[in-house]
Scaffold this motif. Structure first.
Motif, PDB file in Angstrom:
ATOM      1  N   ALA A  88       0.828  -1.043   0.007  1.00 51.14           N
ATOM      2  CA  ALA A  88       0.012   0.230  -0.066  1.00 51.14           C
ATOM      3  C   ALA A  88       0.863   1.274   0.067  1.00 51.14           C
ATOM      4  CB  ALA A  88      -0.969  -0.137   1.259  1.00 51.14           C
ATOM      5  N   PRO A  89       0.449   2.178  -0.750  1.00 50.67           N
ATOM      6  CA  PRO A  89      -0.718   2.324  -1.494  1.00 50.67           C
ATOM      7  C   PRO A  89      -0.493   1.572  -2.870  1.00 50.67           C
ATOM      8  CG  PRO A  89       0.399   4.387  -1.799  1.00 50.67           C
ATOM      9  CD  PRO A  89       1.072   3.698  -0.807  1.00 50.67           C
ATOM     10  N   TYR A  90      -1.438   0.779  -3.097  1.00 48.23           N
ATOM     11  CA  TYR A  90      -1.561  -0.389  -4.058  1.00 48.23           C
ATOM     12  C   TYR A  90      -2.731   0.201  -5.001  1.00 48.23           C
ATOM     13  CZ  TYR A  90      -4.981  -2.230  -0.912  1.00 48.23           C
ATOM     14  OH  TYR A  90      -5.899  -2.386  -0.013  1.00 48.23           O
TER      15      TYR A  90
ATOM     16  N   SER B 236      -5.917   0.572  -7.231  1.00 47.35           N
ATOM     17  CA  SER B 236      -7.098   0.275  -6.583  1.00 47.35           C
ATOM     18  C   SER B 236      -7.791  -0.904  -7.254  1.00 47.35           C
ATOM     19  CB  SER B 236      -7.794   1.562  -6.693  1.00 47.35           C
ATOM     20  OG  SER B 236      -7.963   1.884  -7.913  1.00 47.35           O
TER      21      SER B 236
ATOM     22  N   GLN C  63      -7.628  -5.317  -6.086  1.00 50.21           N
ATOM     23  CA  GLN C  63      -8.497  -6.062  -5.111  1.00 50.21           C
ATOM     24  C   GLN C  63      -9.700  -6.619  -5.871  1.00 50.21           C
ATOM     25  OE1 GLN C  63      -9.560  -4.268  -1.521  1.00 50.21           O
ATOM     26  NE2 GLN C  63     -11.029  -5.772  -0.782  1.00 50.21           N
TER      27      GLN C  63
ATOM     28  N   TRP D 208      -7.559 -12.185  -2.579  1.00 48.01           N
ATOM     29  CA  TRP D 208      -7.019 -10.897  -2.146  1.00 48.01           C
ATOM     30  C   TRP D 208      -6.611 -11.010  -0.776  1.00 48.01           C
ATOM     31  CZ3 TRP D 208      -4.084  -7.366  -4.225  1.00 48.01           C
ATOM     32  CH2 TRP D 208      -4.045  -6.061  -3.529  1.00 48.01           C
TER      33      TRP D 208
ATOM     34  N   GLY E 101      -4.617  -7.979   0.730  1.00 46.88           N
ATOM     35  CA  GLY E 101      -4.106  -6.624   1.071  1.00 46.88           C
ATOM     36  C   GLY E 101      -2.909  -6.388   1.088  1.00 46.88           C
ATOM     37  N   ASP E 102      -2.379  -5.532   1.884  1.00 47.98           N
ATOM     38  CA  ASP E 102      -1.107  -4.891   1.911  1.00 47.98           C
ATOM     39  C   ASP E 102      -0.080  -5.804   2.278  1.00 47.98           C
ATOM     40  OD1 ASP E 102       0.701  -2.879   2.287  1.00 47.98           O
ATOM     41  OD2 ASP E 102       0.225  -2.008   4.035  1.00 47.98           O
TER      42      ASP E 102
ATOM     43  N   ARG F   7      -9.549   3.577  -1.326  1.00 50.03           N
ATOM     44  CA  ARG F   7      -9.501   2.346  -2.376  1.00 50.03           C
ATOM     45  C   ARG F   7      -7.931   2.033  -2.757  1.00 50.03           C
ATOM     46  NH1 ARG F   7     -13.253   3.496  -6.678  1.00 50.03           N
ATOM     47  NH2 ARG F   7     -12.287   1.829  -7.756  1.00 50.03           N
TER      48      ARG F   7
ATOM     49  N   GLY G 149      -6.013   1.306  -0.164  1.00 48.44           N
ATOM     50  CA  GLY G 149      -5.299   1.022   1.025  1.00 48.44           C
ATOM     51  C   GLY G 149      -4.552   1.841   1.838  1.00 48.44           C
TER      52      GLY G 149
END
Length: 396
Positions: free
Chosen positions: A128-130, A132, A135, A148, A150-151, A362, A364
């Protein structure tokens, strides 16, 4: 008969695109690359191709090639351009063509997770920030092969007893333009490198990327988003076979007309005339033109941000670009804008001034961030600067 015609502008000059309607909400949520239209509009017949009704009727492009639906002209243009720019190793790599890099992302997830002994979905992470859409694209099919997670910074590989994972490394990053490396770096991990913006108009080319799976897209290289062409440079033959099988089952190949159009346009970028980046001539070189244009936009945006004192933009280091032979900064396709006031929802604040942007959550990140496209037409971009300048807060 179908005729494709493209035209382009010389020099880093203002776009001749019509002005945006000052009463309408402008959309800078998406990265629609209309900023490059003036350049291609003046290219004239250099990028015109004629396709007769009897051309390209077969499913097959090259039955002897591993990627049997890849047009050989496109494969040659891709390898030549990467060799010219020096941004990615293409020799000794399989080229897998897809309907945009979105399809290739799905194909790569399938290839890396489809194991006969898999009992539970493999985790997919990104720092993150990834981007959007990662996911949504990962979970859209509700696949039993992957999910998915996440971070990448907070990923626990031992969750549910699963030590395997896929990390998506997006570099330069969408949304913040930073150069990224893998974060998790643990046994059992597999990597997908999304290098959509690793082109000299967005960032200095500092090294030759050499990774197992590298994703690129025609839309971000030249601006031709409507053609829906992407490609992957894949090191492992078995992984490439699985990606090709996914695309075969998903869409039975990729449009030949789009591939041939992309081959011609990419070919113009690697012609001998494009090597003289440092000439004193008008910017016939697409990368010189687009780098100059984006640099000017970033300069204007930083001036507005400095005056209104409500927002913060990232700073980028001065680095030597191997392609241009110059020291330069990044001029990303998106501005990662941060509101100084901690309790403010930056997306709502800017939308109240008739500008659609994408909120930080959006990606993360926190709600004080937004992503703003820098790739709109000239009229829309100038209207954005006016509206951003009009935003007032406690610092004014």
């Amino acid at each position: 008969m179908v005729v494709f015609n493209h035209k382009a502008s010389n020099g880093c000059t203002k776009s001749s695109s019509p002005s945006a309607n000052i009463s309408k909400t402008i959309n800078l949520d998406q990265g629609d690359p209309t900023v490059f239209e003036p350049y291609w509009r003046k290219m004239g017949d250099k990028c015109t191709m004629v396709i007769s009704a009897s051309d390209s009727m077969s499913y097959f492009s090259d039955a002897g090639n591993l990627c049997w639906f890849l047009e050989s002209k496109l494969g040659d243009s891709i390898r030549n351009l990467h060799r010219e720019i020096g941004n990615a190793k293409s020799n000794g790599r399989h080229i897998v063509v897809g309907t945009g890099s979105t399809q290739l992302y799905q194909a790569a997830l399938y290839a890396l997770s489809s194991s006969p002994d898999r009992t539970h979905p493999i985790s997919v992470v990104s720092a993150a920030p990834y981007y959007s859409q990662y996911q949504e694209e990962t979970d859209y099919l509700r696949s039993g092969l992957y999910k998915w997670a996440g971070d990448a910074y907070t990923f626990d590989k031992e969750e549910d007893g699963n030590s395997n994972y896929i990390e998506v490394v997006n570099s330069p990053s969408n949304p913040d333009g930073s150069i990224r490396e893998a974060v998790v770096k643990r046994t059992g991990g597999k990597l997908i490198h999304d290098l959509a913006y690793y082109w000299p108009q967005y960032t200095p080319i500092t090294r030759l990327a050499d990774h197992d799976i590298m994703l690129f897209t025609f839309s971000k290289c030249t601006g031709h988003a409507g053609s829906r062409i992407g490609w992957a440079l894949v090191k492992d033959t078995e992984v490439a076979k699985k990606m090709i099988k996914f695309i075969e089952l998903n869409s039975i190949g990729v449009s030949k007309e789009s591939q041939l159009r992309a081959a011609m346009i990419l070919g113009t970028l690697s012609d001998n005339s494009y090597r003289n980046f440092n000439s004193n001539k008008p910017a016939d070189n697409f990368f010189e033109y687009s780098q100059c244009l984006l640099a000017e936009r970033w300069k204007k945006l930083r001036e507005v941000v400095k005056r209104n004192r409500l927002f913060i933009l990232p700073d980028y280091p001065l680095e030597y670009c191997n392609f241009t032979g110059k020291f330069t900064q990044s001029h990303p396709a998106f501005a990662w804008l941060k509101c100084k006031e901690e309790d403010v929802d930056c997306e709502k604040l800017i939308k109240a001034h008739k500008v659609m942007v994408r909120g930080g959550m959006r990606f993360g990140a926190e709600k004080k961030y937004v992503r703003v496209s820098m790739l709109s037409s000239e009229g829309v971009f100038n209207l954005f600067l006016q509206r951003l300048s009009a935003i007032k807060g406690n610092f004014n």
